[in-house]
Design an enzyme around this catalytic site. Structure first.
Site, mmCIF file in Angstrom:
data_model
loop_
_atom_site.group_PDB
_atom_site.id
_atom_site.type_symbol
_atom_site.label_atom_id
_atom_site.label_comp_id
_atom_site.label_asym_id
_atom_site.label_seq_id
_atom_site.Cartn_x
_atom_site.Cartn_y
_atom_site.Cartn_z
ATOM 1 C CE LYS A 95 8.983 -7.937 16.828
ATOM 2 N NZ LYS A 95 8.020 -6.655 17.059
HETATM 3 O O1 LIG Z 1 13.635 -6.956 15.229
HETATM 4 C C1 LIG Z 1 12.981 -6.216 15.672
HETATM 5 C C2 LIG Z 1 11.667 -6.418 15.118
HETATM 6 C C3 LIG Z 1 10.790 -5.277 15.889
HETATM 7 N N1 LIG Z 1 11.096 -4.314 16.638
HETATM 8 C C4 LIG Z 1 10.202 -3.257 17.098
HETATM 9 O O2 LIG Z 1 10.246 -2.008 16.534
HETATM 10 C C5 LIG Z 1 10.267 -1.250 17.662
HETATM 11 C C6 LIG Z 1 11.688 -0.398 17.889
HETATM 12 O O3 LIG Z 1 11.465 0.592 18.812
HETATM 13 P P1 LIG Z 1 12.895 1.661 19.187
HETATM 14 O O4 LIG Z 1 12.196 2.546 20.222
HETATM 15 O O5 LIG Z 1 13.044 2.463 18.010
HETATM 16 O O6 LIG Z 1 14.026 0.795 19.543
HETATM 17 C C7 LIG Z 1 9.795 -1.878 18.779
HETATM 18 O O7 LIG Z 1 8.331 -1.656 18.722
HETATM 19 C C8 LIG Z 1 10.262 -3.210 18.793
HETATM 20 O O8 LIG Z 1 9.005 -4.206 19.296
HETATM 21 C C9 LIG Z 1 12.477 -4.300 16.925
HETATM 22 O O9 LIG Z 1 13.058 -3.262 17.756
HETATM 23 N N2 LIG Z 1 13.254 -5.342 16.503
#
Ligand SMILES: O=c1ccn([C@@H]2O[C@H](COP(=O)(O)O)[C@@H](O)[C@H]2O)c(=O)[nH]1
Length: 279
Positions: A95
């Site tokens: 990001k």
């Molecule tokens: O909008 C967003 C962008 C990035 N993320 C990232 O994805 C994963 C989600 O993790 P989970 O454990 O499946 O919830 C995490 O690395 C976030 O930084 C997001 O969730 N939403």
């Protein structure tokens, strides 16, 4: 092979739209590894090996490594993923977003230091903050568009009075990525599974772009609604792929010694749900 070519090949070979997110948190590790940040590589390598034939991509989140001074373990993991799963593209979730000269350094970090196939970027600072990544031929870049978190509303859902038709900010980002910003043809968008209506809108505005969709699993996003909103039957080069990320639900499916087998079972289950929801 470009990032988009890799995505297509992995989707076909593994019959999967699932991306396994690598967010290693030592506090959540299984007994034997728990609390030990020096085991981040071992934990992630076991997950990668257990799921390599079930995913369209892997997405390591850099904060989980940097927070534990484990960048060396991330470098080793990136090499390991290329060795055991060369067919699976790796999206570095960083990001990043900064002025051009600094963005050039971040691009070196993502593509040269870590050897990522794609990176996530914040488009908040505009075109010159995105351009340095596009100089890397064949490498992908996903712009945050409509993120999965509740606070995404604060800016992304506001209307832009200065642009004809008063689109919302996320709609404007989608149009830029589908159009004038997509210089290397490898841009994509991040859209949260927690907002299926917006996924549908983004797919309408950006029909050929890959959509990286986090938010199923631990965040409670609806996997079926996600696919219905974002996935279109393949139509040659005109339809963009969807990449549905799940991190914690896969990584921590079990807190026991069977953690890798449990992660595989959860990945296979999620892959089936996603595939069954395709039109
Ligand atoms: O909008 C967003 C962008 C990035 N993320 C990232 O994805 C994963 C989600 O993790 P989970 O454990 O499946 O919830 C995490 O690395 C976030 O930084 C997001 O969730 N939403």
């Amino acid at each position: 092979m470009t990032f988009l070519d890799m995505l297509g090949a992995a989707e076909r070979q593994n019959q999967s739209l699932l991306c396994v997110g690598l967010d290693p948190d030592p506090a959540k590790f299984p007994a034997g590894l728990k609390g030990d940040a020096s085991k981040i590589y071992d934990f992630c390598a076991a997950i990668v090996e257990a799921t390599a034939d079930a995913v369209i991509a892997f997405k390591p989140q850099i904060a989980y490594f940097a927070a534990h001074r484990a960048e060396d373990q991330l470098e080793k993991l990136m090499r390991h993923m290329k060795a055991v799963a060369p067919q699976v593209p790796v999206i570095l979730d960083a990001k990043r977003g900064d002025i051009g000269s600094t963005a050039e350094q971040y691009a070196i970090e993502a593509f040269e230091r870590y050897g990522a196939d794609a990176v996530t970027l914040s488009p908040f600072m505009g075109w010159d903050s995105v351009q340095p990544y596009l100089k890397y031929e064949g490498k992908g870049a996903f712009l945050l568009c409509r993120t999965s978190n509740p606070g995404g509303d604060d800016l992304q859902n506001q209307r832009l009075a200065s642009v004809d038709g008063q689109p919302r900010v996320y709609e404007h980002i989608a149009k830029l990525a589908q159009g004038p910003w997509n210089l290397n043809g490898q841009l994509g968008l991040v859209v949260g599974a927690t907002y299926p209506a917006e996924i549908e809108r983004v797919r309408e505005l950006a029909p050929t772009l890959p959509l990286l969709i986090p938010g199923v699993g631990a965040q409670g996003g609806d996997a079926v609604a996600t696919i219905r909103a974002g996935h279109r039957a393949q139509d040659g080069a005109t339809t963009g792929p969807v990449i549905v990320n799940s991190s914690r639900a896969v990584l921590y499916a079990s807190g026991g010694a069977d953690f890798a087998a449990a992660a595989r079972a959860e990945a296979l289950r999620t892959r089936e749900v996603l595939n069954a929801a395709k039109a």
